[in-house]
Scaffold this active site. Structure first.
Site, PDB file in Angstrom:
ATOM      1  N   ASP A  30      44.172  20.121  46.570  1.00 36.40           N
ATOM      2  CA  ASP A  30      42.988  20.559  47.324  1.00 36.40           C
ATOM      3  C   ASP A  30      42.515  19.370  48.152  1.00 36.40           C
ATOM      4  O   ASP A  30      42.592  18.224  47.688  1.00 36.40           O
ATOM      5  CB  ASP A  30      41.886  21.011  46.350  1.00 36.40           C
ATOM      6  N   LYS A  35      36.139  18.047  44.172  1.00 36.29           N
ATOM      7  CA  LYS A  35      36.701  19.065  43.270  1.00 36.29           C
ATOM      8  C   LYS A  35      37.845  18.475  42.451  1.00 36.29           C
ATOM      9  O   LYS A  35      37.919  18.654  41.233  1.00 36.29           O
ATOM     10  CB  LYS A  35      37.284  20.226  44.101  1.00 36.29           C
ATOM     11  N   GLU A 152      47.925  38.515  45.250  1.00 41.11           N
ATOM     12  CA  GLU A 152      47.367  38.476  43.890  1.00 41.11           C
ATOM     13  C   GLU A 152      46.478  39.689  43.681  1.00 41.11           C
ATOM     14  O   GLU A 152      45.853  40.180  44.622  1.00 41.11           O
ATOM     15  CB  GLU A 152      46.624  37.162  43.634  1.00 41.11           C
ATOM     16  N   CYS A 266      36.103  39.860  48.184  1.00 41.84           N
ATOM     17  CA  CYS A 266      37.343  40.595  48.501  1.00 41.84           C
ATOM     18  C   CYS A 266      37.090  41.939  49.178  1.00 41.84           C
ATOM     19  O   CYS A 266      37.507  42.142  50.320  1.00 41.84           O
ATOM     20  CB  CYS A 266      38.147  40.793  47.230  1.00 41.84           C
ATOM     21  N   LYS A 343      29.125  40.609  40.414  1.00 43.73           N
ATOM     22  CA  LYS A 343      29.463  41.500  39.286  1.00 43.73           C
ATOM     23  C   LYS A 343      29.387  40.661  38.015  1.00 43.73           C
ATOM     24  O   LYS A 343      29.177  39.446  38.091  1.00 43.73           O
ATOM     25  CB  LYS A 343      30.849  42.099  39.462  1.00 43.73           C
ATOM     26  N   ARG A 350      29.116  35.139  46.337  1.00 45.45           N
ATOM     27  CA  ARG A 350      29.501  35.417  47.725  1.00 45.45           C
ATOM     28  C   ARG A 350      29.511  36.928  47.981  1.00 45.45           C
ATOM     29  O   ARG A 350      30.103  37.681  47.226  1.00 45.45           O
ATOM     30  CB  ARG A 350      30.888  34.835  48.020  1.00 45.45           C
TER      31      ARG A 350
HETATM   32  C1  UGA Z   1      38.986  42.843  43.530  1.00 41.74           C
HETATM   33  C2  UGA Z   1      40.134  43.704  42.977  1.00 41.74           C
HETATM   34  O1  UGA Z   1      39.648  44.513  41.903  1.00 41.74           O
HETATM   35  C3  UGA Z   1      41.298  42.833  42.473  1.00 41.74           C
HETATM   36  O2  UGA Z   1      42.379  43.659  42.089  1.00 41.74           O
HETATM   37  C4  UGA Z   1      41.742  41.924  43.632  1.00 41.74           C
HETATM   38  O3  UGA Z   1      42.773  41.030  43.223  1.00 41.74           O
HETATM   39  C5  UGA Z   1      40.560  41.086  44.096  1.00 41.74           C
HETATM   40  O4  UGA Z   1      39.508  41.978  44.545  1.00 41.74           O
HETATM   41  C6  UGA Z   1      41.003  40.226  45.250  1.00 41.74           C
HETATM   42  O5  UGA Z   1      41.347  40.770  46.295  1.00 41.74           O
HETATM   43  O6  UGA Z   1      41.148  39.006  45.068  1.00 41.74           O
HETATM   44  P1  UGA Z   1      36.990  41.427  42.478  1.00 41.74           P
HETATM   45  O7  UGA Z   1      36.475  41.323  43.876  1.00 41.74           O
HETATM   46  O8  UGA Z   1      37.082  40.194  41.672  1.00 41.74           O
HETATM   47  O9  UGA Z   1      38.469  42.079  42.454  1.00 41.74           O
HETATM   48  O10 UGA Z   1      36.018  42.409  41.689  1.00 41.74           O
HETATM   49  P2  UGA Z   1      36.016  43.928  41.221  1.00 41.74           P
HETATM   50  O11 UGA Z   1      36.006  43.966  39.758  1.00 41.74           O
HETATM   51  O12 UGA Z   1      37.051  44.701  41.904  1.00 41.74           O
HETATM   52  O13 UGA Z   1      34.559  44.386  41.737  1.00 41.74           O
HETATM   53  C7  UGA Z   1      34.232  44.360  43.131  1.00 41.74           C
HETATM   54  C8  UGA Z   1      32.860  44.950  43.370  1.00 41.74           C
HETATM   55  O14 UGA Z   1      32.855  46.342  43.080  1.00 41.74           O
HETATM   56  C9  UGA Z   1      31.738  44.362  42.508  1.00 41.74           C
HETATM   57  O15 UGA Z   1      30.585  44.211  43.288  1.00 41.74           O
HETATM   58  C10 UGA Z   1      31.542  45.377  41.405  1.00 41.74           C
HETATM   59  O16 UGA Z   1      30.255  45.365  40.839  1.00 41.74           O
HETATM   60  C11 UGA Z   1      31.817  46.660  42.160  1.00 41.74           C
HETATM   61  N1  UGA Z   1      32.264  47.768  41.295  1.00 41.74           N
HETATM   62  C12 UGA Z   1      33.475  47.726  40.691  1.00 41.74           C
HETATM   63  C13 UGA Z   1      31.455  48.885  41.143  1.00 41.74           C
HETATM   64  O17 UGA Z   1      30.332  48.948  41.694  1.00 41.74           O
HETATM   65  N2  UGA Z   1      31.890  49.931  40.365  1.00 41.74           N
HETATM   66  C14 UGA Z   1      33.113  49.916  39.764  1.00 41.74           C
HETATM   67  O18 UGA Z   1      33.454  50.911  39.084  1.00 41.74           O
HETATM   68  C15 UGA Z   1      33.918  48.785  39.911  1.00 41.74           C
END
Ligand code: UGA
Length: 465
Positions: A30, A35, A152, A266, A343, A350
């Site tokens: 990095d 970091k 990923e 994401c 979450k 972010r």
């Molecule tokens: C997401 C994808 O789930 C991963 O598979 C992917 O690798 C990742 O993006 C990425 O592209 O790096 P992430 O952003 O860490 O993962 O979080 P999630 O668990 O998917 O949640 C995303 C958002 O949706 C959060 O704000 C969460 O609160 C919301 N969410 C999720 C809901 O409101 N309801 C649900 O049922 C699930």
């Protein structure tokens, strides 16, 4: 295998730790010296459940090392993984590829006649692999390498679990040599999970799969959120509806939890990037576009609802709509906010719906007081919200949020919020009103204690009925 990973964020670091656990020799690179200094002193720079233990193990065994020096880090690596950020560009909103192209330009002179695979793990627009390849070939025509896409699918907060329990590993390459190398990288993992499929596709398909997967998941969430709105009006219960549709295996049970809208680094970024890419190709991705816009509107209307209820409690009946709420500056109102991370399970704020809601409230009603708490994200939130220091009181526990508050609002789905002592809150709040945007609290108990409780999609929103 010797693996070099460029970028030590929420993707690079868990991937590095996971690969070390699979038996590989990993070096993380990095350009952020502070970091790397922390990581070298065994201090993690992000919170990720289960990361610390494996990190400590492999740092002490010498399987996981860190450097800021690209040449030193890449020396002898058979596989170079690029895991740098591709945030939305502040002006164009397209994925900003400057860090990625910079990494490619720095990798190029370090390559030689020994065969190396350069794998892009960062989420990148379709065709970026071609550009990375041409940067490398242009700078170092002698480089013996294949540039592949290796997206990923780790969720933040569950990255270590997801690393060791993948549904599939997607490899975007036409090169037999590259496919063999990636197969041997994941061999120890596949031995444990024979159901996990290695999916070999073209580089462009692989890049597209990542965007399509995230956009479909985001659409699923937006769908259930709209169904929650429908349930609130029709008197149905969103959880009964979600079970009823989720048991159909073609639909599936996961990602049907309603809330204030999706966020994080994401889904908002990737739906936006896919939408923009499609526009460039002249393709109308109407569903992705509607999801993106609908989610933005949802977050705003969730914030407006808090302002309207606060106004109603402090200043008589609220006028309907955004203009009515906007005319009030929030003086005297106190709102308790539970959760700031995008979450549960992460300290990442972010593009957090919670942070956007906080920001909206303070812009529209600048004199409101917010008492805020998050189990992991307080430090990150403080940095982002530093401009609002007068209106925000950072407290040390979930229950302290309730002191003198008119409304308690749950914004992040932390499991521990379910155990909040509502009795305590009832005694310490000025008005007993709960807006539970994650349905974490007990509606029955809240009602027993005399709260006005409003969840999402529960069909019993007693602020309206
Ligand atoms: C997401 C994808 O789930 C991963 O598979 C992917 O690798 C990742 O993006 C990425 O592209 O790096 P992430 O952003 O860490 O993962 O979080 P999630 O668990 O998917 O949640 C995303 C958002 O949706 C959060 O704000 C969460 O609160 C919301 N969410 C999720 C809901 O409101 N309801 C649900 O049922 C699930």
């Amino acid at each position: 295998m010797k693996v070099a990973i460029i970028g030590t964020g929420y993707v690079g670091l868990p991937t590095g730790v996971g690969l070390a656990e699979l038996g590989h020799q990993v070096i993380c690179i990095d350009n952020d010296e502070s970091k790397i200094a922390k990581l070298r002193h065994s201090q993690l720079t992000i919170y990720e459940h289960g990361l610390q233990e494996l990190f400590d193990k492999h740092v002490s065994l010498g399987h996981l090392t860190f450097t800021t020096n690209m040449k030193e880090g890449l020396s002898g690596a058979q596989l170079i993984i690029i895991a740098v950020g591709t945030p939305p560009h502040p002006i164009t909103n397209e994925a900003d590829l400057s860090y990625l192209y910079e990494a490619a330009a720095q990798i190029a002179p370090c390559l030689n006649s020994s065969y190396t695979v350069v794998a892009t793990k960062s989420t990148v627009p379709v065709g970026t692999g071609d550009e990375v390849e041409s940067i490398i070939n242009h700078i170092n025509p002698q480089a013996n390498c294949d540039v592949i896409s290796l997206p990923e699918f780790l969720r933040e907060g569950y990255a270590i679990y997801d690393f060791f329990h993948p549904d599939r590993i997607v490899v975007g390459s036409d090169s037999t040599q590259a496919k063999k190398l990636i197969a041997s990288l994941y061999e120890p993992l596949l031995a444990l999970h024979p159901h996990c499929q290695m999916l070999y596709v073209s580089r462009r398909s692989s890049e597209t799969i990542k965007y399509a997967a995230n956009s479909l998941l985001a659409t699923k969430i937006h769908f259930i959120n709209e169904m929650a709105d429908f349930c609130e009006q029709s008197g149905a219960d969103i959880y009964e509806v979600a079970s009823g549709i989720g048991l159909d295996q073609r639909i599936g049970k996961s990602f049907l939890n309603p809330g204030p809208g999706f966020g994080g680094s994401c889904f908002p970024k990737d739906t936006m990037a896919l939408d923009l890419m499609a526009q460039k190709y002249g393709v109308n991705l109407s569903l992705v576009h509607a999801t993106l816009e609908g989610n933005k509107q949802r977050i705003t209307s969730m914030a407006q609802r808090i302002i309207q209820v606060a106004k109603q409690l402090n200043d008589g009946p609220a006028e309907a709509g955004a203009a009515g709420a906007g005319a009030w500056d929030g003086t005297g109102a106190v709102v308790g906010i539970l959760g700031l991370a995008f979450k549960n399970g992460t300290d990442d704020c972010r593009f957090s719906p919670a942070m956007q809601i906080v920001d909206h409230i303070l812009k529209v009603a600048p004199n409101i007081t917010l008492r805020v708490f998050d189990p992991k994200a307080m430090d990150n939130a403080k940095k982002i919200l530093s401009g609002y220091s007068k209106q925000i009181v950072y407290v040390n526990s979930a229950q302290e949020v309730s002191h003198g508050a008119d409304i308690l609002v749950v914004l992040t789905e932390w499991g521990e919020f379910s155990n909040l002592d509502l009795n305590y809150c009832a005694l310490h709040m000025r008005h007993k009103v709960i807006l539970d945007y994650r349905n974490k609290l007990s509606m029955r108990l809240a009602h027993e204690l005399g709260f006005s409780y409003s969840g999402v999609g529960l069909g019993t929103d007693d602020l309206h009925h």
